[in-house]
Design an enzyme around this catalytic site. Structure first.
Site, PDB file in Angstrom:
ATOM      1  N   LYS A 158      49.474  52.855  44.149  1.00  0.00           N
ATOM      2  CA  LYS A 158      49.048  52.829  42.783  1.00  0.00           C
ATOM      3  C   LYS A 158      47.801  54.038  42.662  1.00  0.00           C
ATOM      4  O   LYS A 158      47.312  54.077  43.424  1.00  0.00           O
ATOM      5  CB  LYS A 158      48.361  51.313  41.454  1.00  0.00           C
ATOM      6  CG  LYS A 158      49.367  50.295  42.089  1.00  0.00           C
ATOM      7  CD  LYS A 158      48.834  49.158  41.847  1.00  0.00           C
ATOM      8  CE  LYS A 158      48.706  48.485  40.176  1.00  0.00           C
ATOM      9  NZ  LYS A 158      47.630  47.198  39.521  1.00  0.00           N
ATOM     10  N   GLY A 164      48.264  53.195  31.321  1.00  0.00           N
ATOM     11  CA  GLY A 164      49.634  53.018  31.043  1.00  0.00           C
ATOM     12  C   GLY A 164      51.183  52.536  31.674  1.00  0.00           C
ATOM     13  O   GLY A 164      51.578  53.081  31.548  1.00  0.00           O
ATOM     14  N   GLU A 200      48.678  48.199  46.962  1.00  0.00           N
ATOM     15  CA  GLU A 200      48.347  46.507  47.058  1.00  0.00           C
ATOM     16  C   GLU A 200      49.537  45.185  47.710  1.00  0.00           C
ATOM     17  O   GLU A 200      50.389  45.924  48.045  1.00  0.00           O
ATOM     18  CB  GLU A 200      47.506  46.212  45.990  1.00  0.00           C
ATOM     19  CG  GLU A 200      47.979  46.113  44.875  1.00  0.00           C
ATOM     20  CD  GLU A 200      47.734  46.145  43.334  1.00  0.00           C
ATOM     21  OE1 GLU A 200      46.002  46.196  43.359  1.00  0.00           O
ATOM     22  OE2 GLU A 200      48.040  45.721  42.390  1.00  0.00           O
ATOM     23  N   HIS A 208      51.521  38.378  33.835  1.00  0.00           N
ATOM     24  CA  HIS A 208      50.263  39.463  33.575  1.00  0.00           C
ATOM     25  C   HIS A 208      49.525  38.299  32.900  1.00  0.00           C
ATOM     26  O   HIS A 208      49.385  38.373  32.050  1.00  0.00           O
ATOM     27  CB  HIS A 208      50.663  40.832  33.226  1.00  0.00           C
ATOM     28  CG  HIS A 208      49.915  41.581  32.431  1.00  0.00           C
ATOM     29  ND1 HIS A 208      49.759  42.459  32.702  1.00  0.00           N
ATOM     30  CD2 HIS A 208      48.452  41.029  31.615  1.00  0.00           C
ATOM     31  CE1 HIS A 208      48.126  43.112  32.242  1.00  0.00           C
ATOM     32  NE2 HIS A 208      47.653  42.128  31.483  1.00  0.00           N
ATOM     33  N   LYS A 237      53.063  46.897  28.138  1.00  0.00           N
ATOM     34  CA  LYS A 237      53.198  45.400  27.433  1.00  0.00           C
ATOM     35  C   LYS A 237      54.254  45.577  25.629  1.00  0.00           C
ATOM     36  O   LYS A 237      54.127  46.730  25.910  1.00  0.00           O
ATOM     37  CB  LYS A 237      51.971  45.390  27.259  1.00  0.00           C
ATOM     38  CG  LYS A 237      51.635  44.821  28.661  1.00  0.00           C
ATOM     39  CD  LYS A 237      49.746  44.759  27.986  1.00  0.00           C
ATOM     40  CE  LYS A 237      49.025  44.599  29.357  1.00  0.00           C
ATOM     41  NZ  LYS A 237      48.045  44.960  28.641  1.00  0.00           N
ATOM     42  N   GLU A 288      42.717  44.871  37.327  1.00  0.00           N
ATOM     43  CA  GLU A 288      42.012  46.017  36.416  1.00  0.00           C
ATOM     44  C   GLU A 288      41.453  45.501  35.460  1.00  0.00           C
ATOM     45  O   GLU A 288      41.394  44.150  35.420  1.00  0.00           O
ATOM     46  CB  GLU A 288      42.499  47.206  36.498  1.00  0.00           C
ATOM     47  CG  GLU A 288      43.148  47.020  34.984  1.00  0.00           C
ATOM     48  CD  GLU A 288      44.295  48.303  34.185  1.00  0.00           C
ATOM     49  OE1 GLU A 288      43.177  49.309  34.779  1.00  0.00           O
ATOM     50  OE2 GLU A 288      45.413  48.077  33.825  1.00  0.00           O
ATOM     51  N   ARG A 292      37.496  48.674  26.692  1.00  0.00           N
ATOM     52  CA  ARG A 292      37.351  48.847  25.315  1.00  0.00           C
ATOM     53  C   ARG A 292      38.686  47.696  24.333  1.00  0.00           C
ATOM     54  O   ARG A 292      38.901  47.189  25.195  1.00  0.00           O
ATOM     55  CB  ARG A 292      38.676  50.262  25.280  1.00  0.00           C
ATOM     56  CG  ARG A 292      39.862  50.192  26.125  1.00  0.00           C
ATOM     57  CD  ARG A 292      41.272  51.263  26.050  1.00  0.00           C
ATOM     58  NE  ARG A 292      41.805  50.743  26.793  1.00  0.00           N
ATOM     59  CZ  ARG A 292      43.259  49.801  27.196  1.00  0.00           C
ATOM     60  NH1 ARG A 292      42.970  49.145  25.969  1.00  0.00           N
ATOM     61  NH2 ARG A 292      43.963  49.968  27.804  1.00  0.00           N
ATOM     62  N   VAL A 295      45.442  47.128  22.584  1.00  0.00           N
ATOM     63  CA  VAL A 295      46.693  47.073  21.076  1.00  0.00           C
ATOM     64  C   VAL A 295      46.695  45.697  21.311  1.00  0.00           C
ATOM     65  O   VAL A 295      46.806  45.057  19.736  1.00  0.00           O
ATOM     66  CB  VAL A 295      47.872  47.776  22.298  1.00  0.00           C
ATOM     67  CG1 VAL A 295      48.604  47.313  21.088  1.00  0.00           C
ATOM     68  CG2 VAL A 295      47.658  49.187  22.440  1.00  0.00           C
TER      69      VAL A 295
HETATM   70  P1  ADP Z   1      47.615  50.360  34.246  1.00  0.00           P
HETATM   71  O1  ADP Z   1      46.784  50.599  34.057  1.00  0.00           O
HETATM   72  O2  ADP Z   1      48.616  51.490  34.391  1.00  0.00           O
HETATM   73  O3  ADP Z   1      48.675  49.547  32.585  1.00  0.00           O
HETATM   74  P2  ADP Z   1      48.224  47.782  36.034  1.00  0.00           P
HETATM   75  O4  ADP Z   1      47.664  47.713  37.409  1.00  0.00           O
HETATM   76  O5  ADP Z   1      47.423  47.108  34.966  1.00  0.00           O
HETATM   77  O6  ADP Z   1      48.341  49.204  35.188  1.00  0.00           O
HETATM   78  O7  ADP Z   1      49.113  47.736  36.365  1.00  0.00           O
HETATM   79  C1  ADP Z   1      50.843  47.415  35.214  1.00  0.00           C
HETATM   80  C2  ADP Z   1      51.506  46.142  35.401  1.00  0.00           C
HETATM   81  O8  ADP Z   1      52.275  46.348  36.536  1.00  0.00           O
HETATM   82  C3  ADP Z   1      51.018  44.904  35.918  1.00  0.00           C
HETATM   83  O9  ADP Z   1      50.771  43.934  34.830  1.00  0.00           O
HETATM   84  C4  ADP Z   1      51.870  44.053  36.482  1.00  0.00           C
HETATM   85  O10 ADP Z   1      53.067  44.198  35.705  1.00  0.00           O
HETATM   86  C5  ADP Z   1      52.840  45.650  37.207  1.00  0.00           C
HETATM   87  N1  ADP Z   1      51.839  45.239  38.263  1.00  0.00           N
HETATM   88  C6  ADP Z   1      50.807  46.185  38.463  1.00  0.00           C
HETATM   89  N2  ADP Z   1      50.184  45.993  40.212  1.00  0.00           N
HETATM   90  C7  ADP Z   1      51.396  44.854  40.740  1.00  0.00           C
HETATM   91  C8  ADP Z   1      51.638  44.129  42.144  1.00  0.00           C
HETATM   92  N3  ADP Z   1      50.498  44.046  42.956  1.00  0.00           N
HETATM   93  N4  ADP Z   1      51.995  43.081  42.791  1.00  0.00           N
HETATM   94  C9  ADP Z   1      52.782  43.264  41.454  1.00  0.00           C
HETATM   95  N5  ADP Z   1      53.455  44.036  39.563  1.00  0.00           N
HETATM   96  C10 ADP Z   1      52.071  44.750  39.948  1.00  0.00           C
END
Ligand code: ADP
Length: 446
Positions: A158, A164, A200, A208, A237, A288, A292, A295
């Site tokens: 990541k 996004g 990770e 989520h 989402k 994370e 802010r 949505v």
């Molecule tokens: P962003 O900041 O781009 O929204 P996030 O870290 O919030 O990224 O992750 C967005 C989505 O990606 C999560 O809601 C989940 O569906 C998927 N995701 C992220 N990390 C993982 C993980 N370690 N295992 C499974 N799905 C993940």
């Protein structure tokens, strides 16, 4: 209270903020690019300032233009909304240097949480469970390979500066590591200007779940329950709800404790969201924090009967926030469908253009947050969200039935929208049973 608030955003969220300001009796200044000249937020604000050409990087993303607009209009505060500069620590800093209140957390908090690898480490220190993974940024594929061996496949690479749903790559075995690692770095570099990545454990089909928090100047952190945002396409989402059908009162308590503890550990101020993944064993992990308003905030507002945007403005203005015990208890169930100008039949291809006919649904328990109107032209320059349809019911099934009814009433002509797609999801037995996870849509769309 502030004398005048400049809204550094466009679309539905700009309108949402202007509405909150009106109710608070605070005059507003809208900013707009030349592509948004005929936008509703420009008409609804008390004043407006053109800040440049259609390209966001030449208008909504130009801090100096926004500060100048605030100065010429005499605004003493800026509300950034979401997206654009909402999570720019530099912008928050510039506001402070120019004597303007940025309605959001401190710049240090924004940069700490904006670096996702660092945010995870901070939460570990606060004893908030995090997804097992690297201890910060990974420098090359060899290091990733080594670590993946200890964590166990699958893993996810990541972008540390990500957002996004972009800059993420799933790696299912050692042989896929090198190419995926390089791709993730390249994607991160081009999308966020930083090629830093971390890894990770990739959880299979988690939910989520996120907790809405509100940090106050007196050190209190309020939590307004959870939102379930498992209905995602490409990590973005599309449908959100509150409460989550998967969260029991006992689990909710644990979630809230973790979120409040995490937010408190960084002295978090005003509206924010702690995002978690909930696995099939009922264990959850911090992913994370978004610093802010989000949505999907309306589903929380509906079940708590509060106004989060007004509350963040009041808190930033130093007004006392007092809620009764009853106001801290959710009531009923709320669902939000994000209506995008996209063609679900063509792989969600954006469908900008003129709206030739529009009918907005209504009736009990239906709320629409939208900036569109009949005759409005959706510019091709920005994201394709055109409306949020939010329903509230005494329970989940009433909220679903209301959503179906609202979407049946809604007419948007001239452009393609995701309404037909939402209608199908709302008929799916697994969705109706609340039996969903972040992999649901991938299966559904097959
Ligand atoms: P962003 O900041 O781009 O929204 P996030 O870290 O919030 O990224 O992750 C967005 C989505 O990606 C999560 O809601 C989940 O569906 C998927 N995701 C992220 N990390 C993982 C993980 N370690 N295992 C499974 N799905 C993940």
């Amino acid at each position: 209270m502030f004398k005048k608030i400049l809204v550094a955003n466009r679309g539905e969220i700009a309108l949402r903020i202007i509405r909150a300001c009106k109710e608070l009796g605070v005059p507003t200044v809208a900013v707009y690019s030349t592509a948004d000249r005929d936008s509703l937020h420009v008409f609804f604000a008390d004043e407006s300032v053109c800040i440049g050409p259609p390209l966001a990087s030449d208008s909504y993303l130009k801090p100096a233009r926004l500060i100048a607009a605030a100065e010429i209009s005499g605004a003493d505060a800026i509300h950034p909304g979401y997206g654009f500069l909402a999570e720019s620590a530099d912008f928050a800093e510039m506001c402070a240097m120019n004597g303007i209140i940025f309605i959001g957390p401190k710049p240090q908090t924004i940069s700490l949480m904006g670096d996702k690898a660092q945010a995870k480490r901070t939460m570990q220190t606060a004893k908030v469970p995090t997804v097992p993974g690297s201890d910060g940024v990974i420098k090359d594929a060899a290091e990733a390979l080594q670590l993946a061996q200890t964590i166990g496949y699958p893993v996810i690479v990541k972008a540390s500066a990500g957002g996004g749903g972009r800059g993420m790559r799933i790696v299912r075995g050692a042989e896929q590591m090198e190419s995926n690692f390089e791709m993730a770095c390249a994607e991160a570099e081009s999308a966020f200007g930083s090629g830093e990545v971390y890894i990770e454990k990739y959880l299979e089909n988690p939910r989520h779940i996120e907790i809405q928090v509100m940090g106050l100047k007196d050190g209190r952190v309020l939590a307004f329950g959870e939102r379930d945002c498992s209905i995602q396409r490409r990590h973005q989402k599309l449908i959100e709800e509150s409460p989550s059908p998967a969260v029991t009162p006992k689990l909710r308590k644990k979630f809230i404790e973790a979120a409040v503890e995490g937010a408190r550990s960084v002295e978090y101020l005003y509206a924010g969201t702690m995002e978690f993944l909930l696995d099939q064993n009922g264990d959850f992990y911090f992913m994370e924090m978004n610093t802010r308003i989000q949505v999907e905030h309306p589903v929380t507002e509906m079940v708590f009967g509060i106004d989060l945007v007004k509350m963040q403005i009041q808190a930033a203005a130093g007004e006392a926030i007092e809620l009764t015990d009853r106001e801290m208890q959710p009531r009923g169930h709320s669902i939000e469908c994000r209506i995008n100008a996209e063609d679900p039949e063509k792989n969600f291809l954006p469908s900008p253009g003129k709206i030739t006919e529009l009918h907005i649904p209504g009736g009990p328990g239906v709320r629409i947050d939208s900036h569109i109107y009949s005759g409005y032209t959706i510019p091709p320059n920005y994201d394709s969200l055109i409306a949020k349809v939010i329903t509230h019911g005494r329970d989940r099934s009433e909220a679903i039935v209301r959503m179906r009814r609202a979407l049946d009433e809604m007419v948007v002509e001239g452009v393609e929208t995701t309404i037909p797609f939402h209608k199908k999801v709302l008929q799916h037995p697994d969705f109706i049973a609340g039996n969903v996870n972040t992999g649901f849509l991938t299966q559904f769309l097959k």
